[in-house]
Design a protein around this motif. Structure first.
Motif, PDB file in Angstrom:
ATOM      1  N   SER A   1     -37.223 -32.079 -49.567  1.00  2.56           N
ATOM      2  CA  SER A   1     -35.870 -31.061 -50.184  1.00  2.56           C
ATOM      3  C   SER A   1     -36.788 -29.935 -50.810  1.00  2.56           C
ATOM      4  O   SER A   1     -37.861 -30.040 -51.366  1.00  2.56           O
ATOM      5  CB  SER A   1     -35.259 -31.875 -51.269  1.00  2.56           C
ATOM      6  OG  SER A   1     -34.449 -30.868 -52.109  1.00  2.56           O
ATOM      7  N   ASN A   2     -36.148 -28.792 -50.439  1.00  3.75           N
ATOM      8  CA  ASN A   2     -36.643 -27.609 -51.191  1.00  3.75           C
ATOM      9  C   ASN A   2     -38.030 -27.222 -50.752  1.00  3.75           C
ATOM     10  O   ASN A   2     -38.562 -27.348 -49.747  1.00  3.75           O
ATOM     11  CB  ASN A   2     -36.321 -27.684 -52.807  1.00  3.75           C
ATOM     12  CG  ASN A   2     -35.895 -26.156 -53.315  1.00  3.75           C
ATOM     13  OD1 ASN A   2     -36.788 -25.515 -53.689  1.00  3.75           O
ATOM     14  ND2 ASN A   2     -34.738 -25.880 -53.277  1.00  3.75           N
TER      15      ASN A   2
ATOM     16  N   HIS B   1     -37.185 -27.333 -47.218  1.00  5.09           N
ATOM     17  CA  HIS B   1     -36.260 -27.971 -46.773  1.00  5.09           C
ATOM     18  C   HIS B   1     -36.817 -29.109 -45.558  1.00  5.09           C
ATOM     19  O   HIS B   1     -35.927 -29.624 -44.632  1.00  5.09           O
ATOM     20  CB  HIS B   1     -35.227 -27.404 -46.058  1.00  5.09           C
ATOM     21  CG  HIS B   1     -34.304 -26.686 -47.214  1.00  5.09           C
ATOM     22  ND1 HIS B   1     -34.390 -27.049 -48.863  1.00  5.09           N
ATOM     23  CD2 HIS B   1     -33.486 -25.487 -47.341  1.00  5.09           C
ATOM     24  CE1 HIS B   1     -33.664 -26.495 -49.253  1.00  5.09           C
ATOM     25  NE2 HIS B   1     -33.054 -25.367 -48.418  1.00  5.09           N
TER      26      HIS B   1
ATOM     27  N   GLY C   1     -32.314 -35.384 -48.666  1.00 11.90           N
ATOM     28  CA  GLY C   1     -31.205 -34.743 -49.431  1.00 11.90           C
ATOM     29  C   GLY C   1     -30.362 -34.026 -48.454  1.00 11.90           C
ATOM     30  O   GLY C   1     -30.355 -34.038 -47.265  1.00 11.90           O
TER      31      GLY C   1
ATOM     32  N   CYS D   1     -33.096 -26.924 -59.675  1.00 11.11           N
ATOM     33  CA  CYS D   1     -33.012 -28.319 -59.501  1.00 11.11           C
ATOM     34  C   CYS D   1     -32.927 -29.002 -60.916  1.00 11.11           C
ATOM     35  O   CYS D   1     -33.543 -28.731 -61.880  1.00 11.11           O
ATOM     36  CB  CYS D   1     -34.555 -28.928 -58.858  1.00 11.11           C
ATOM     37  SG  CYS D   1     -34.370 -30.641 -58.806  1.00 11.11           S
TER      38      CYS D   1
ATOM     39  N   HIS E   1     -27.573 -30.467 -47.764  1.00  8.82           N
ATOM     40  CA  HIS E   1     -27.327 -29.096 -48.523  1.00  8.82           C
ATOM     41  C   HIS E   1     -26.061 -28.608 -47.924  1.00  8.82           C
ATOM     42  O   HIS E   1     -25.825 -27.779 -47.139  1.00  8.82           O
ATOM     43  CB  HIS E   1     -28.496 -28.242 -47.519  1.00  8.82           C
ATOM     44  CG  HIS E   1     -28.598 -26.810 -48.516  1.00  8.82           C
ATOM     45  ND1 HIS E   1     -27.626 -26.128 -48.902  1.00  8.82           N
ATOM     46  CD2 HIS E   1     -29.694 -26.211 -48.612  1.00  8.82           C
ATOM     47  CE1 HIS E   1     -28.332 -25.011 -49.591  1.00  8.82           C
ATOM     48  NE2 HIS E   1     -29.437 -24.829 -49.474  1.00  8.82           N
TER      49      HIS E   1
ATOM     50  N   LEU F   1     -31.764 -32.282 -45.290  1.00  7.05           N
ATOM     51  CA  LEU F   1     -33.089 -32.073 -45.879  1.00  7.05           C
ATOM     52  C   LEU F   1     -34.015 -33.439 -45.769  1.00  7.05           C
ATOM     53  O   LEU F   1     -34.136 -34.209 -46.527  1.00  7.05           O
ATOM     54  CB  LEU F   1     -33.132 -31.547 -47.318  1.00  7.05           C
ATOM     55  CG  LEU F   1     -31.940 -30.827 -47.514  1.00  7.05           C
ATOM     56  CD1 LEU F   1     -31.831 -30.222 -49.097  1.00  7.05           C
ATOM     57  CD2 LEU F   1     -32.080 -29.336 -46.898  1.00  7.05           C
TER      58      LEU F   1
ATOM     59  N   GLU G   1     -26.180 -29.607 -54.002  1.00  5.80           N
ATOM     60  CA  GLU G   1     -27.253 -30.295 -53.253  1.00  5.80           C
ATOM     61  C   GLU G   1     -27.849 -31.794 -53.824  1.00  5.80           C
ATOM     62  O   GLU G   1     -28.735 -31.650 -54.447  1.00  5.80           O
ATOM     63  CB  GLU G   1     -28.409 -29.644 -52.725  1.00  5.80           C
ATOM     64  CG  GLU G   1     -28.091 -28.134 -52.367  1.00  5.80           C
ATOM     65  CD  GLU G   1     -29.120 -27.141 -52.248  1.00  5.80           C
ATOM     66  OE1 GLU G   1     -30.199 -27.593 -51.473  1.00  5.80           O
ATOM     67  OE2 GLU G   1     -28.780 -25.956 -52.536  1.00  5.80           O
TER      68      GLU G   1
ATOM     69  N   VAL H   1     -30.320 -34.672 -53.715  1.00  2.00           N
ATOM     70  CA  VAL H   1     -31.617 -34.611 -53.306  1.00  2.00           C
ATOM     71  C   VAL H   1     -32.497 -35.739 -54.104  1.00  2.00           C
ATOM     72  O   VAL H   1     -32.147 -36.000 -55.303  1.00  2.00           O
ATOM     73  CB  VAL H   1     -32.420 -33.307 -53.566  1.00  2.00           C
ATOM     74  CG1 VAL H   1     -31.662 -32.162 -52.741  1.00  2.00           C
ATOM     75  CG2 VAL H   1     -32.765 -32.884 -54.958  1.00  2.00           C
TER      76      VAL H   1
END
Length: 296
Positions: A58-59, A87, A157, A212, A159, A54, A256, A258
């Motif tokens: 992240s996310n 990501h 990060g 998260c 995954h 990531l 994950e 992160v």
């Protein structure tokens, strides 16, 4: 091309051209990360691999929009019909093998925001993943260097996906969690509710998690009693957040490590939520260790 590393009873398959992803991690034939179908390798379906990086965030970034140092940026919506960018872009780019031997491999990705590539990320960077195997496990070092002439926001990060076998148990400790709104974006942090509390090792269950956690202490443990094996995840302090994804009625889950909360870039004081700012030429680097334990 698949690059295979081995040490003792462990083997690791890497798919550099498919987002720099892990395509297999096994101990004496027992899968430690989820199995991926051959079709996913043939068709380059990175979302079905075992683990991908990531980078450079992240996310989610809400609606693919953010402002940084007075400039508005718009990113590609890179996750099907999902309304947010997710990501980063490194997981959707081929990586290059820089060096490799029996138990060690370094992958690199150079991103230049030229033309449509700017929609993936508007700043130039270089990223590396260093995979180092030992008989006890895997150490994965992620690094990100700002090669732009401007400062850039940055995060790291991983995954990884794990098989949701019968009786799988999970343990991790965090101070709080961010519930999601209907738009899949985080609300304010709250104390971890009982249903999502894995401070003591317990069965994974079906908690319908996709959230998260903040204030993570950097360790997590996954145990498979039937296979007599466990994974211990240990992450450097940069990874102060943990995203846990346990979809209902699926045969996998994700844990994950992160560096920042979801959509941190659009929050007041992003650095308070873990996001970093790299000046031109500055580098961010941290490790995640996957230790393998044979249970007695």
């Amino acid at each position: 091309m698949i690059v295979t590393l081995r040490s003792g009873s462990l083997s690791l398959d890497l798919a550099p051209s498919i987002g720099g992803a892990i395509a297999g991690f096994r101990h004496d034939g027992v899968t430690l990360m989820r199995e991926i179908p051959e079709q996913a390798l043939r068709e380059g379906l990175v979302r079905q691999t075992c683990c991908y990086p990531l980078i450079p965030y992240s996310n989610r970034i809400a609606h693919g929009r953010f402002s940084f140092e007075g400039v508005e940026h718009r990113l590609a919506l890179n996750f099907g019909d999902h309304p947010h960018s997710i990501h980063g872009n490194a997981w959707q780019r081929p990586w290059q093998v820089v060096e490799a031997d029996d138990a060690r491999c370094r992958l690199a990705l150079t991103h230049r925001p030229d033309g449509d590539e700017a929609k993936g990320w508007p700043f130039a960077y270089r990223a590396e993943q260093l995979f180092a195997m030992s008989p006890d496990g895997l150490v994965l070092t992620l690094s990100l260097e700002n090669e732009d002439h401007r400062a850039m926001p940055a995060g790291l990060g991983l995954h990884p996906f794990f098989p949701k076998r019968p009786g799988v148990r999970l343990q991790f400790a965090a101070e709080r969690v961010y519930p999601n709104g209907e738009d899949s974006l985080p609300l304010d942090g709250v104390p971890v509710p009982d249903d999502w509390n894995y401070r003591t090792m317990r069965e994974l269950g079906e908690p319908r998690l996709d959230n998260c956690f903040a204030g993570w202490n950097g360790t997590a443990r996954i145990a498979y009693a039937q296979e007599n094996i466990a994974l211990r995840i240990e992450a450097d302090p940069l990874f102060g957040h943990l995203v846990v994804y346990v979809p209902a009625e699926r045969d996998f889950f994700a844990v994950e490590p992160v560096s920042h909360m979801n959509d941190a870039i659009n929050r007041p004081e992003p650095s308070r939520h873990g996001l970093k700012v790299l000046q031109s030429g500055e580098r961010l680097s941290a490790q995640v260790r996957f230790g393998v334990e044979v249970l007695s």
